[in-house]
Design an enzyme around this catalytic site. Structure first.
Site, mmCIF file in Angstrom:
data_model
loop_
_atom_site.group_PDB
_atom_site.id
_atom_site.type_symbol
_atom_site.label_atom_id
_atom_site.label_comp_id
_atom_site.label_asym_id
_atom_site.label_seq_id
_atom_site.Cartn_x
_atom_site.Cartn_y
_atom_site.Cartn_z
ATOM 1 N N CYS A 2 -9.941 -28.381 -21.834
ATOM 2 C CA CYS A 2 -8.932 -28.765 -22.808
ATOM 3 C C CYS A 2 -7.942 -27.614 -22.938
ATOM 4 O O CYS A 2 -8.177 -26.519 -22.440
ATOM 5 C CB CYS A 2 -9.594 -29.028 -24.155
ATOM 6 S SG CYS A 2 -11.037 -30.091 -24.024
ATOM 7 N N ARG A 27 -4.259 -29.410 -18.366
ATOM 8 C CA ARG A 27 -5.674 -29.086 -18.545
ATOM 9 C C ARG A 27 -6.465 -30.246 -19.141
ATOM 10 O O ARG A 27 -7.692 -30.204 -19.178
ATOM 11 C CB ARG A 27 -5.816 -27.867 -19.465
ATOM 12 C CG ARG A 27 -5.277 -26.602 -18.863
ATOM 13 C CD ARG A 27 -5.523 -25.446 -19.780
ATOM 14 N NE ARG A 27 -6.932 -25.114 -19.839
ATOM 15 C CZ ARG A 27 -7.460 -23.998 -19.367
ATOM 16 N NH1 ARG A 27 -6.689 -23.119 -18.804
ATOM 17 N NH2 ARG A 27 -8.738 -23.765 -19.468
ATOM 18 N N TRP A 75 -9.736 -33.108 -22.905
ATOM 19 C CA TRP A 75 -10.353 -33.766 -21.749
ATOM 20 C C TRP A 75 -11.763 -34.102 -22.218
ATOM 21 O O TRP A 75 -12.570 -33.191 -22.465
ATOM 22 C CB TRP A 75 -10.371 -32.816 -20.552
ATOM 23 C CG TRP A 75 -10.886 -33.445 -19.304
ATOM 24 C CD1 TRP A 75 -10.163 -34.130 -18.368
ATOM 25 C CD2 TRP A 75 -12.246 -33.446 -18.837
ATOM 26 N NE1 TRP A 75 -10.993 -34.559 -17.359
ATOM 27 C CE2 TRP A 75 -12.268 -34.154 -17.615
ATOM 28 C CE3 TRP A 75 -13.440 -32.919 -19.328
ATOM 29 C CZ2 TRP A 75 -13.434 -34.346 -16.888
ATOM 30 C CZ3 TRP A 75 -14.599 -33.111 -18.603
ATOM 31 C CH2 TRP A 75 -14.594 -33.822 -17.387
ATOM 32 N N ASN A 101 -12.777 -25.676 -26.886
ATOM 33 C CA ASN A 101 -12.791 -25.953 -25.450
ATOM 34 C C ASN A 101 -14.174 -25.574 -24.946
ATOM 35 O O ASN A 101 -14.665 -24.501 -25.282
ATOM 36 C CB ASN A 101 -11.705 -25.086 -24.774
ATOM 37 C CG ASN A 101 -11.586 -25.369 -23.293
ATOM 38 O OD1 ASN A 101 -12.210 -26.287 -22.779
ATOM 39 N ND2 ASN A 101 -10.784 -24.565 -22.617
ATOM 40 N N GLY A 102 -14.820 -26.445 -24.165
ATOM 41 C CA GLY A 102 -16.155 -26.129 -23.651
ATOM 42 C C GLY A 102 -17.160 -27.174 -24.092
ATOM 43 O O GLY A 102 -16.793 -28.277 -24.508
ATOM 44 N N GLU A 486 -10.449 -32.819 2.913
ATOM 45 C CA GLU A 486 -9.415 -32.536 1.922
ATOM 46 C C GLU A 486 -8.455 -33.730 1.803
ATOM 47 O O GLU A 486 -8.039 -34.098 0.699
ATOM 48 C CB GLU A 486 -8.671 -31.249 2.326
ATOM 49 C CG GLU A 486 -7.488 -30.871 1.451
ATOM 50 C CD GLU A 486 -7.841 -30.608 -0.011
ATOM 51 O OE1 GLU A 486 -9.028 -30.562 -0.353
ATOM 52 O OE2 GLU A 486 -6.897 -30.489 -0.813
ATOM 53 N N LYS A 490 -7.820 -35.727 -1.618
ATOM 54 C CA LYS A 490 -6.470 -35.853 -2.178
ATOM 55 C C LYS A 490 -6.154 -37.316 -2.437
ATOM 56 O O LYS A 490 -5.646 -37.683 -3.479
ATOM 57 C CB LYS A 490 -5.494 -35.274 -1.167
ATOM 58 C CG LYS A 490 -4.466 -34.294 -1.542
ATOM 59 C CD LYS A 490 -4.703 -32.995 -2.179
ATOM 60 C CE LYS A 490 -5.902 -32.724 -2.996
ATOM 61 N NZ LYS A 490 -6.143 -31.347 -3.279
ATOM 62 N N GLU A 493 -8.278 -38.792 -5.363
ATOM 63 C CA GLU A 493 -8.045 -38.269 -6.711
ATOM 64 C C GLU A 493 -6.722 -38.701 -7.318
ATOM 65 O O GLU A 493 -6.623 -38.837 -8.530
ATOM 66 C CB GLU A 493 -8.226 -36.745 -6.781
ATOM 67 C CG GLU A 493 -7.132 -35.913 -6.177
ATOM 68 C CD GLU A 493 -7.348 -34.406 -6.400
ATOM 69 O OE1 GLU A 493 -7.064 -33.650 -5.478
ATOM 70 O OE2 GLU A 493 -7.786 -34.004 -7.486
ATOM 71 N N HIS A 509 -22.965 -42.816 13.775
ATOM 72 C CA HIS A 509 -24.307 -42.822 13.202
ATOM 73 C C HIS A 509 -24.347 -43.520 11.843
ATOM 74 O O HIS A 509 -25.104 -43.124 10.969
ATOM 75 C CB HIS A 509 -24.828 -41.379 13.113
ATOM 76 C CG HIS A 509 -24.817 -40.691 14.446
ATOM 77 N ND1 HIS A 509 -25.728 -40.964 15.437
ATOM 78 C CD2 HIS A 509 -23.944 -39.786 14.982
ATOM 79 C CE1 HIS A 509 -25.450 -40.239 16.513
ATOM 80 N NE2 HIS A 509 -24.370 -39.513 16.262
ATOM 81 N N LYS A 608 -7.086 -29.803 -14.595
ATOM 82 C CA LYS A 608 -6.786 -28.782 -13.590
ATOM 83 C C LYS A 608 -7.917 -27.764 -13.460
ATOM 84 O O LYS A 608 -8.256 -27.356 -12.366
ATOM 85 C CB LYS A 608 -5.469 -28.089 -13.941
ATOM 86 C CG LYS A 608 -4.982 -27.104 -12.892
ATOM 87 C CD LYS A 608 -4.572 -27.820 -11.628
ATOM 88 C CE LYS A 608 -4.152 -26.879 -10.514
ATOM 89 N NZ LYS A 608 -4.162 -27.536 -9.202
HETATM 90 C C1 F6R Z 1 -8.637 -31.132 -6.039
HETATM 91 C C2 F6R Z 1 -8.898 -30.065 -6.948
HETATM 92 C C3 F6R Z 1 -10.316 -29.800 -7.344
HETATM 93 C C4 F6R Z 1 -10.529 -28.291 -7.442
HETATM 94 C C5 F6R Z 1 -11.931 -27.976 -7.993
HETATM 95 C C6 F6R Z 1 -12.197 -26.481 -8.020
HETATM 96 O O1 F6R Z 1 -7.268 -31.268 -5.814
HETATM 97 O O2 F6R Z 1 -8.003 -29.429 -7.368
HETATM 98 O O3 F6R Z 1 -11.218 -30.378 -6.464
HETATM 99 O O4 F6R Z 1 -10.369 -27.737 -6.167
HETATM 100 O O5 F6R Z 1 -12.045 -28.484 -9.277
HETATM 101 O O6 F6R Z 1 -11.252 -25.818 -8.793
HETATM 102 P P1 F6R Z 1 -11.018 -24.256 -8.665
HETATM 103 O O7 F6R Z 1 -10.466 -24.004 -7.315
HETATM 104 O O8 F6R Z 1 -10.067 -23.936 -9.767
HETATM 105 O O9 F6R Z 1 -12.352 -23.602 -8.842
#
Ligand code: F6R
Length: 613
Positions: A2, A27, A75, A101-102, A486, A490, A493, A509, A608
């Protein structure tokens, strides 16, 4: 995950809180709220489900001269995203309001005992436990010492948290505790500021203080900020200058942050390459490792989550290939339950863009406790990962606002490539000339990334096809399997389209059963020594009527003949193909998400930085 913001001073606070919440919205964005201290010393609380804009609309007509207040963008962890569960939470007589937050891990037990004592809960959140507990402890003390009450309460709370507290009995003051979730403070002529992230403060202050775990802060309207330990001894803190040039507050000419950040990738590469190239040889100053320690390293563990995990898989390939040191890569959340064997010569590297990912930090603490030294690769200066590690390599990509990581992924790949070169040079496996030639290759890449990014209109047809699909498969081999992973991450998400990645040779397989006419498969096929086998896979996939979208090296006529759609990339040295192949996959994900009407910067249910385990 958050966002928290707070101010007490001599200026109206409402607009600052809303501005801070807008900047923090990446966030968490399921609900938002503020609490203000009014002239009659009562607390005004307004919360709304949804984005900060909804809260702002609700406050539009309200003329608020209040000069002390706190705000929060949520969040959801405990309890659905709703107005009731939004922060701030308050006690029964509304004399205390707090944002958090947490996660409070023992909230269930605490809630039961508070309910038994007659406390009435209105929300489903763990946060409400804190405010009722504070109410109880504060009132029992009878000495009006709210800071001490907060210290006492924090000793009972289990989990990770950052809390900021406002009290009608302490006008012009804010109280805070940090334990696992970040908080920064700032002193100013106008008053004292607090936030979970500098991005909320950058338009107001030039210097910040980063709180450490188990520290308590007392902010006053004269702009003073005092930090204490849990024995209430005042602590000295370093005041750090904010690098305002690198903190973006809007997406400028771009329709979204994701496109802005994708388009910054050529500059990120150029900057990183230049940094090391100018130095004449590979330099990783933040690593703090002697040549002897590098030579003696018997194993490296790399732990990370999500996109950073994909960069870690590339790190394994680069370090083993170039430097000859065995590397084990783990998803951080799984590492907690893994039996880990370390020696005096084992290193651990955590890769984390935000530097605040709870799973990654927990893994780092675990391996540190076992005696290994921990190094961080992170994008955020002064983040928890940077502060708790024995050495740091900064990825220097500049702040990333869009939830989907793009430029920071590319910067991570460059960082782990440098790390491998650094170890290889120290181990005598590469000469300085060879290292310089690799560095030069990185520099040349910047223009090539720019070329791919400038041709985004070529992607329309392929992207439109994917936008209609229900599911997609991504495949790649060797260095490009992490890139396929990746690409799938992408896509799912930000477009909410199910996508799965497989090593190209592995689809026989099992996943082959998914193939039917029209089923979309993305194949990453650079012109390297994996090409021949992957081309056979393309033919096998097409034979089942599935549709192939290939990410291929410019001029590969055989791929063009065999694929339904081709996203071309320029030829680059084999080790660097991941850096160029990932760009079309970012473009694809963004276009598909937009076609499907999604907000690419704020995908549902995500945040994020993931600061809960
Ligand atoms: C995907 C993405 C997440 C982060 C993951 C780790 O686009 O951004 O999968 O890579 O939450 O986050 P960090 O790198 O901040 O530890």
């Amino acid at each position: 995950m958050c966002g928290i913001v707070g101010f007490t001073g001599t200026k109206p606070v409402k607009d600052f809180l809303l501005e801070g919440l807008h900047n923090l919205e990446y966030r968490g964005y399921d609900s938002a709220g503020i609490a203000l201290l009014l002239d009659d010393n009562s607390l005004f609380i307004k919360k709304r489900s949804g984005a900060v804009d909804v809260l702002e609309d609700a406050l539009h007509e309200t003329d608020m001269p209040a000069q002390t207040g706190i705000g929060h963008t949520r969040w959801a962890t405990h309890g659905a995203p709703s107005e009731i569960n939004a922060h701030p939470h308050f006690n029964a007589d509304k004399s205390l309001a707090l944002v958090h937050n947490g996660i409070i891990e023992n909230s269930y037990v605490l809630r039961e005992s508070l309910e038994a004592e007659g406390y009435h809960f209105v929300s489903e959140t763990d946060t409400e436990v804190i405010v009722h507990l504070l109410d109880k402890v504060y009132k029992e003390r009878e000495d009006g010492d709210l800071l001490q009450a907060l210290i006492d309460v924090s000793k009972v709370l289990e989990g990770s948290y950052a809390i900021v507290l406002l009290s009608s009995e302490h006008p012009g003051e804010l109280f805070a505790v940090r334990n696992g979730s970040p908080l920064v403070l700032a002193k100013h002529d106008d008053g004292a500021y607090i936030a979970s992230d500098v991005i909320a403060l950058v338009s107001r202050v030039k210097h910040v203080i980063t709180m450490d775990n188990n520290e308590f802060a007392h902010l006053k309207k004269d702009g003073s900020v005092h930090v204490y330990n849990d024995k209430k001894e005042e602590l000295e803190h370093i005041i750090q200058e904010l690098d305002v040039n690198h903190i973006p507050l809007d997406n400028g000419e771009y329709p979204d942050f994701m496109l802005k950040e994708m388009n910054e990738q050529p500059d990120v590469i150029e900057r990183l390459g230049q940094d090391r190239f100018d130095a004449g040889s590979i330099r990783l100053d933040g690593l703090n490792l002697s040549d002897e320690e590098i030579k003696n390293t018997d194993k490296i563990f790399i732990v990370a989550c999500g996109t950073s995990y994909h960069a870690s898989l590339l790190a394994k390939n680069y370090i083993e290939n170039l430097a000859g040191i065995p590397v084990e890569v783990a998803v951080a959340s799984e590492f907690a339950n893994q039996h880990v064997l370390v020696t005096d010569h084992t290193l651990c590297i955590i890769v984390t863009q935000s530097g605040e990912t709870a799973d990654t930090l927990a893994a780092a603490r675990k391996i540190k406790d076992l005696g290994a030294r921990v190094f961080a690769i992170t994008n955020v200066l002064g983040s928890t990962a940077a502060r708790e590690s024995d050495g740091v390599i900064y990825t220097k990509a500049g702040p990333e606002v869009s939830v989907a990581a793009t430029k920071t992924f590319v910067a991570q790949i460059v960082a782990v490539f440098f790390l491998a070169l650094f170890f290889a040079e120290k181990n005598g496996r590469l000469s300085s000339e060879e290292v310089l030639s690799h560095l030069k290759d990185i520099q040349d890449l910047s223009v090539k990334l720019g070329e791919v990014l400038s041709k985004q209109e070529d992607y329309e047809k392929g992207s439109r096809f994917f936008a209609q699909a229900h599911s997609a498969l991504f495949i790649g081999r060797s260095l490009n399997y992490p890139i396929a992973s990746e690409g799938a991450l992408k896509l799912k998400e930000i477009s909410y389209l199910h996508a799965e990645a497989y090593p190209a040779g592995e689809i026989k397989h099992g996943p082959f059963a998914l193939l039917e006419p029209g089923f979309p498969v993305v194949v990453v096929i650079p012109h390297d020594d994996t090409r021949a086998k992957t081309l056979s896979n393309i033919k096998e996939i097409r034979a089942r009527g599935a549709v192939v979208l290939a990410v291929a090296t410019q001029g590969d006529a055989e791929v063009e003949e065999n694929a339904d759609f081709v996203f071309w990339v320029p030829s680059v040295p084999p080790l660097l193909t991941p850096l160029i192949s990932v760009i079309p996959l970012q473009i694809l994900a963004r276009k598909v998400a937009l076609d499907r009407g999604q907000n690419v910067d704020r995908p549902r249910n995500l945040a994020k930085s993931v600061t809960v385990e």
